[in-house]
Design an enzyme around this catalytic site. Structure first.
Site, PDB file in Angstrom:
ATOM      1  N   ARG A  28       0.831  -1.225   0.000  1.00  0.00           N
ATOM      2  CA  ARG A  28       0.000   0.000   0.000  1.00  0.00           C
ATOM      3  C   ARG A  28       0.849   1.251   0.000  1.00  0.00           C
ATOM      4  O   ARG A  28       0.524   2.222   0.684  1.00  0.00           O
ATOM      5  CB  ARG A  28      -0.851   0.043   1.244  1.00  0.00           C
ATOM      6  CG  ARG A  28      -2.296  -0.354   1.319  1.00  0.00           C
ATOM      7  CD  ARG A  28      -3.197  -0.098   0.219  1.00  0.00           C
ATOM      8  NE  ARG A  28      -4.045  -1.252   0.062  1.00  0.00           N
ATOM      9  CZ  ARG A  28      -5.168  -1.452   0.743  1.00  0.00           C
ATOM     10  NH1 ARG A  28      -5.605  -0.570   1.576  1.00  0.00           N
ATOM     11  NH2 ARG A  28      -5.857  -2.544   0.551  1.00  0.00           N
ATOM     12  N   ARG A  32      -3.793   6.633   0.600  1.00  0.00           N
ATOM     13  CA  ARG A  32      -4.378   7.843   1.188  1.00  0.00           C
ATOM     14  C   ARG A  32      -3.442   8.658   2.056  1.00  0.00           C
ATOM     15  O   ARG A  32      -3.733   9.810   2.367  1.00  0.00           O
ATOM     16  CB  ARG A  32      -5.647   7.470   1.979  1.00  0.00           C
ATOM     17  CG  ARG A  32      -6.817   7.169   1.078  1.00  0.00           C
ATOM     18  CD  ARG A  32      -7.855   6.343   1.767  1.00  0.00           C
ATOM     19  NE  ARG A  32      -7.303   5.019   2.060  1.00  0.00           N
ATOM     20  CZ  ARG A  32      -7.970   4.053   2.665  1.00  0.00           C
ATOM     21  NH1 ARG A  32      -9.193   4.272   3.088  1.00  0.00           N
ATOM     22  NH2 ARG A  32      -7.407   2.881   2.864  1.00  0.00           N
ATOM     23  N   ARG A  41      -8.002  11.377  -5.870  1.00  0.00           N
ATOM     24  CA  ARG A  41      -9.248  10.761  -5.404  1.00  0.00           C
ATOM     25  C   ARG A  41     -10.372  11.782  -5.193  1.00  0.00           C
ATOM     26  O   ARG A  41     -11.542  11.411  -5.127  1.00  0.00           O
ATOM     27  CB  ARG A  41      -8.971   9.961  -4.124  1.00  0.00           C
ATOM     28  CG  ARG A  41      -8.342   8.616  -4.383  1.00  0.00           C
ATOM     29  CD  ARG A  41      -9.350   7.579  -4.872  1.00  0.00           C
ATOM     30  NE  ARG A  41     -10.147   7.112  -3.740  1.00  0.00           N
ATOM     31  CZ  ARG A  41     -11.363   7.501  -3.472  1.00  0.00           C
ATOM     32  NH1 ARG A  41     -11.974   8.352  -4.262  1.00  0.00           N
ATOM     33  NH2 ARG A  41     -12.006   7.028  -2.417  1.00  0.00           N
ATOM     34  N   ASP A  77      -6.560  -3.283  -7.456  1.00  0.00           N
ATOM     35  CA  ASP A  77      -7.041  -3.925  -6.228  1.00  0.00           C
ATOM     36  C   ASP A  77      -7.229  -5.410  -6.501  1.00  0.00           C
ATOM     37  O   ASP A  77      -7.491  -5.801  -7.644  1.00  0.00           O
ATOM     38  CB  ASP A  77      -8.362  -3.308  -5.760  1.00  0.00           C
ATOM     39  CG  ASP A  77      -8.664  -3.694  -4.317  1.00  0.00           C
ATOM     40  OD1 ASP A  77      -8.155  -3.030  -3.402  1.00  0.00           O
ATOM     41  OD2 ASP A  77      -9.369  -4.704  -4.113  1.00  0.00           O
ATOM     42  N   TYR A 151     -14.404 -12.380   0.199  1.00  0.00           N
ATOM     43  CA  TYR A 151     -15.070 -11.121  -0.165  1.00  0.00           C
ATOM     44  C   TYR A 151     -16.294 -11.370  -1.045  1.00  0.00           C
ATOM     45  O   TYR A 151     -17.286 -10.639  -0.943  1.00  0.00           O
ATOM     46  CB  TYR A 151     -14.098 -10.164  -0.863  1.00  0.00           C
ATOM     47  CG  TYR A 151     -13.146  -9.515   0.113  1.00  0.00           C
ATOM     48  CD1 TYR A 151     -13.599  -8.523   0.980  1.00  0.00           C
ATOM     49  CD2 TYR A 151     -11.821  -9.905   0.215  1.00  0.00           C
ATOM     50  CE1 TYR A 151     -12.757  -7.934   1.899  1.00  0.00           C
ATOM     51  CE2 TYR A 151     -10.959  -9.330   1.124  1.00  0.00           C
ATOM     52  CZ  TYR A 151     -11.433  -8.343   1.971  1.00  0.00           C
ATOM     53  OH  TYR A 151     -10.594  -7.771   2.883  1.00  0.00           O
TER      54      TYR A 151
HETATM   55  O1  CP3 Z   1      -0.029  -1.884  -2.451  1.00  0.00           O
HETATM   56  C1  CP3 Z   1      -0.322  -1.039  -3.307  1.00  0.00           C
HETATM   57  O2  CP3 Z   1      -0.001   0.169  -3.216  1.00  0.00           O
HETATM   58  C2  CP3 Z   1      -1.044  -1.510  -4.559  1.00  0.00           C
HETATM   59  C3  CP3 Z   1      -2.459  -1.374  -4.580  1.00  0.00           C
HETATM   60  C4  CP3 Z   1      -3.335  -2.232  -3.684  1.00  0.00           C
HETATM   61  C5  CP3 Z   1      -4.550  -1.760  -3.134  1.00  0.00           C
HETATM   62  N1  CP3 Z   1      -5.168  -2.811  -2.508  1.00  0.00           N
HETATM   63  C6  CP3 Z   1      -5.055  -0.376  -3.256  1.00  0.00           C
HETATM   64  C7  CP3 Z   1      -6.194   0.065  -2.430  1.00  0.00           C
HETATM   65  C8  CP3 Z   1      -3.201  -3.577  -3.316  1.00  0.00           C
HETATM   66  C9  CP3 Z   1      -2.053  -4.549  -3.581  1.00  0.00           C
HETATM   67  C10 CP3 Z   1      -4.367  -3.929  -2.595  1.00  0.00           C
HETATM   68  C11 CP3 Z   1      -4.616  -5.277  -2.055  1.00  0.00           C
HETATM   69  C12 CP3 Z   1      -5.847  -5.552  -1.314  1.00  0.00           C
HETATM   70  N2  CP3 Z   1      -7.087  -5.035  -1.534  1.00  0.00           N
HETATM   71  C13 CP3 Z   1      -5.960  -6.502  -0.270  1.00  0.00           C
HETATM   72  C14 CP3 Z   1      -4.833  -7.375   0.249  1.00  0.00           C
HETATM   73  C15 CP3 Z   1      -3.930  -6.629   1.149  1.00  0.00           C
HETATM   74  C16 CP3 Z   1      -4.494  -6.308   2.478  1.00  0.00           C
HETATM   75  O3  CP3 Z   1      -4.710  -5.104   2.734  1.00  0.00           O
HETATM   76  O4  CP3 Z   1      -4.687  -7.230   3.270  1.00  0.00           O
HETATM   77  C17 CP3 Z   1      -7.283  -6.504   0.172  1.00  0.00           C
HETATM   78  C18 CP3 Z   1      -7.856  -7.345   1.291  1.00  0.00           C
HETATM   79  C19 CP3 Z   1      -8.007  -5.593  -0.633  1.00  0.00           C
HETATM   80  C20 CP3 Z   1      -9.457  -5.243  -0.567  1.00  0.00           C
HETATM   81  C21 CP3 Z   1      -9.655  -3.843  -0.168  1.00  0.00           C
HETATM   82  N3  CP3 Z   1      -9.436  -2.767  -0.998  1.00  0.00           N
HETATM   83  C22 CP3 Z   1     -10.086  -3.340   1.074  1.00  0.00           C
HETATM   84  C23 CP3 Z   1     -10.421  -4.193   2.282  1.00  0.00           C
HETATM   85  C24 CP3 Z   1     -10.155  -1.941   0.962  1.00  0.00           C
HETATM   86  C25 CP3 Z   1     -10.696  -0.949   1.969  1.00  0.00           C
HETATM   87  C26 CP3 Z   1      -9.931  -0.857   3.195  1.00  0.00           C
HETATM   88  C27 CP3 Z   1      -8.724   0.035   3.036  1.00  0.00           C
HETATM   89  O5  CP3 Z   1      -7.638  -0.335   3.462  1.00  0.00           O
HETATM   90  O6  CP3 Z   1      -8.926   1.135   2.495  1.00  0.00           O
HETATM   91  C28 CP3 Z   1      -9.686  -1.598  -0.324  1.00  0.00           C
HETATM   92  C29 CP3 Z   1      -9.537  -0.227  -0.892  1.00  0.00           C
HETATM   93  C30 CP3 Z   1      -8.177   0.158  -1.382  1.00  0.00           C
HETATM   94  N4  CP3 Z   1      -7.325  -0.640  -2.090  1.00  0.00           N
HETATM   95  C31 CP3 Z   1      -7.586   1.447  -1.249  1.00  0.00           C
HETATM   96  C32 CP3 Z   1      -6.351   1.397  -1.908  1.00  0.00           C
HETATM   97  C33 CP3 Z   1      -5.361   2.523  -2.095  1.00  0.00           C
HETATM   98  C34 CP3 Z   1      -8.235   2.670  -0.603  1.00  0.00           C
HETATM   99  C35 CP3 Z   1      -9.254   3.197  -1.548  1.00  0.00           C
HETATM  100  C36 CP3 Z   1      -9.531   4.672  -1.410  1.00  0.00           C
HETATM  101  O7  CP3 Z   1      -8.785   5.467  -1.996  1.00  0.00           O
HETATM  102  O8  CP3 Z   1     -10.527   5.013  -0.739  1.00  0.00           O
END
Ligand code: CP3
Length: 343
Positions: A28, A32, A41, A77, A151
Site C-alpha cells: 500500500r 491515502r 481521489r 485492487d 469477499y
Molecule cells: O499496495 C499497493 O499500493 C497496490 C495497490 C493495492 C490496493 N489494494 C489499493 C487500495 C493492493 C495490492 C491492494 C490489495 C488488497 N485489496 C488486499 C490485500 C492486502 C491487504 O490489505 O490485506 C485486500 C484485502 C483488498 C481489498 C480492499 N481494498 C479493502 C479491504 C479496501 C478498503 C480498506 C482500506 O484499506 O482502504 C480496499 C480499498 C483500497 N485498495 C484502497 C487502496 C489505495 C483505498 C481506496 C480509497 O482510496 O478510498
C-alpha cells in the site's frame, strides 16, 4: 559486492542469492497517506482510478518519485478481476458486494474471462515499463482464492470470515467448487500481468489466518498450490502474503512460492529458522511503527535487516499495508534507513 540495479537486487533477494542490501518497498505504498493521491481521489472514485491506465500509472509512480523504493507495485485492487464477472462490487471505502456468491447455482456468475477487467491494469504495467525502463522492478498482484472467495461470499465481510469458515464444515463440496473457480481467476490474473511485463507477483491471502493449519492445507493452501503450479514455466518470483498467519508459516513455505511475506506479529529471525532455506522472507515492520521518530524507525530497520540476514533472502517491507494516518516522514525514514543498510 558492486551496486546492483533495483531489479537485480529485488530478484536476487527473492531467489536467495547474494545482494548488496535487502531491497525495500511497502505494501500500500500508493494510497491515502499521500496528499497527491488524495488529490486524484477528489476527482475520481477508487474504481475509476483503477480502470484508467493514466491515473493508475500516475498513482503507482507517486511513492516512487518521493522515496525511490526498490520496486513499483501497479495500482489496482485484488477485487478488480471480480468486477468483470457477475459480482457487483462497490468501495465505500471498504468493499461491499450487492449479490454475494452463496450457493452452487451462483457459481455460474463467475464464468467468463477476467481479461477485460484486467486490461487497464495490464496497460498500466506496460506504460510503467516504458516510463521506468528495465532497471526498476514492477510488481503485479492478485488475491488468493480463499481471500477472493471470502469477499465474494458476503455482502460485507464478517469478522473472522464466518460464512466461508462455516461452509467448510457444512458444504465442503460447494466450497471446493468455489475455490477451484477462484484459483482459475487468481492464475489468469497473474498470467495477464506477467505477460504485460511484471517482474514479480504477490498473492495476498489476507484471511488465511482464520484457518487452523489442517484446514488451511485442506482448503486455502490446496487452492494456492494449484495457482502457483499453473503459472507458466520459468515464471517470475511469487511472493505469498498472509496476515495473522504465524501458525501457518511452515505450510505457507511448502506451496511453491519463492518468498513468504510475514506480518509484524512474527519474529523474523524465528521465522527464518522455521522455514530454513525453502523460501526467502518479506517483512515485517508494524505499520503503526511508522508513527515513531525517525531514529526509532531506523533502529527497527537495523534490527529487521539483522534478523532477515538469517533467512535465505530478505525483502524489507511492512508487516501489512501503510495506514492512511501514516506521516510521510515515517515512510521516508523507513526507506532511507533501508538504503543505508548493508546485507
Ligand atoms: O499496495 C499497493 O499500493 C497496490 C495497490 C493495492 C490496493 N489494494 C489499493 C487500495 C493492493 C495490492 C491492494 C490489495 C488488497 N485489496 C488486499 C490485500 C492486502 C491487504 O490489505 O490485506 C485486500 C484485502 C483488498 C481489498 C480492499 N481494498 C479493502 C479491504 C479496501 C478498503 C480498506 C482500506 O484499506 O482502504 C480496499 C480499498 C483500497 N485498495 C484502497 C487502496 C489505495 C483505498 C481506496 C480509497 O482510496 O478510498
Amino acid at each position: 559486492m558492486e551496486d546492483l540495479t533495483a531489479r537485480e537486487r529485488f530478484l536476487r533477494a527473492c531467489r536467495g542469492e547474494e545482494v548488496d542490501r535487502p531491497p525495500v518497498w511497502l505494501m500500500r505504498q500508493a494510497g491515502r497517506y499521500l496528499p497527491e493521491y488524495r488529490e486524484i481521489r477528489a476527482r475520481a472514485s477508487f474504481l475509476e482510478a483503477c480502470a484508467d491506465p493514466e491515473l493508475a500509472v500516475e498513482i503507482s509512480l507517486q511513492p516512487y518519485r518521493r522515496f525511490g523504493m526498490d520496486a513499483v507495485i501497479v495500482f489496482s485492487d485484488i477485487l478488480i478481476p471480480l468486477t468483470g464477472l457477475g459480482v457487483s462490487l462497490d468501495f465505500a471505502p471498504g468493499p461491499s458486494v450487492a449479490n454475494p456468491i452463496e450457493r452452487a447455482s451462483d457459481l455460474e456468475r463467475l464464468a467468463g474471462d477476467v481479461a477485460p477487467a484486467m486490461e487497464p491494469t495490464c496497460e498500466a504495467i506496460r506504460r510503467l515499463r516504458a516510463e521506468l525502463g528495465p532497471e526498476v522492478p514492477i510488481l503485479g498482484f492478485a488475491g488468493a482464492p480463499w481471500t477472493l472467495a471470502a469477499y465474494a461470499s458476503e455482502a460485507k465481510l464478517s469478522r473472522d470470515v464466518e460464512r466461508l469458515v462455516v461452509s467448510s464444515y457444512t458444504e465442503p463440496s460447494f466450497l471446493d467448487a468455489l475455490l477451484d473457480r477462484m484459483a482459475e481467476i487468481t492464475t489468469r490474473t497473474l498470467e495477464l500481468q506477467i505477460e504485460a511485463g511484471a517482474d514479480a507477483v504477490q498473492i495476498f491471502d489476507t484471511w488465511a489466518g482464520v484457518l487452523s493449519s489442517p484446514r488451511f492445507r485442506r482448503f486455502a493452501g490446496r487452492a494456492l498450490a494449484r495457482v502457483i503450479e499453473a503459472l507458466p514455466s520459468g515464471h517470475p518470483p511469487v511472493i505469498l502474503f498472509a496476515r495473522a498467519a504465524a501458525h501457518l508459516l511452515e505450510d505457507l513455505a511448502e506451496l511453491g512460492a519463492d518468498v513468504v511475506s510475514v506480518d509484524w506479529r512474527v519474529d523474523l529471525a524465528d521465522a527464518a529458522l522455521r522455514v530454513g532455506q525453502r523460501v526467502s522472507l518479506q517483512g515485517n515492520l508494524d505499520p503503526a511503527a511508522l508513527r515513531a521518530s525517525p531514529a526509532t524507525i531506523a533502529r527497527a530497520v537495523e534490527q529487521l535487516v539483522e534478523a532477515g540476514s538469517k533467512a535465505r533472502g530478505h525483502v524489507l517491507n511492512l508487516g501489512h499495508g501503510v495506514l492512511p494516518t501514516t506521516p510521510i516522514d515515517g515512510v521516508r525514514a523507513f526507506v532511507e534507513a533501508a538504503m543505508r543498510a548493508r546485507g
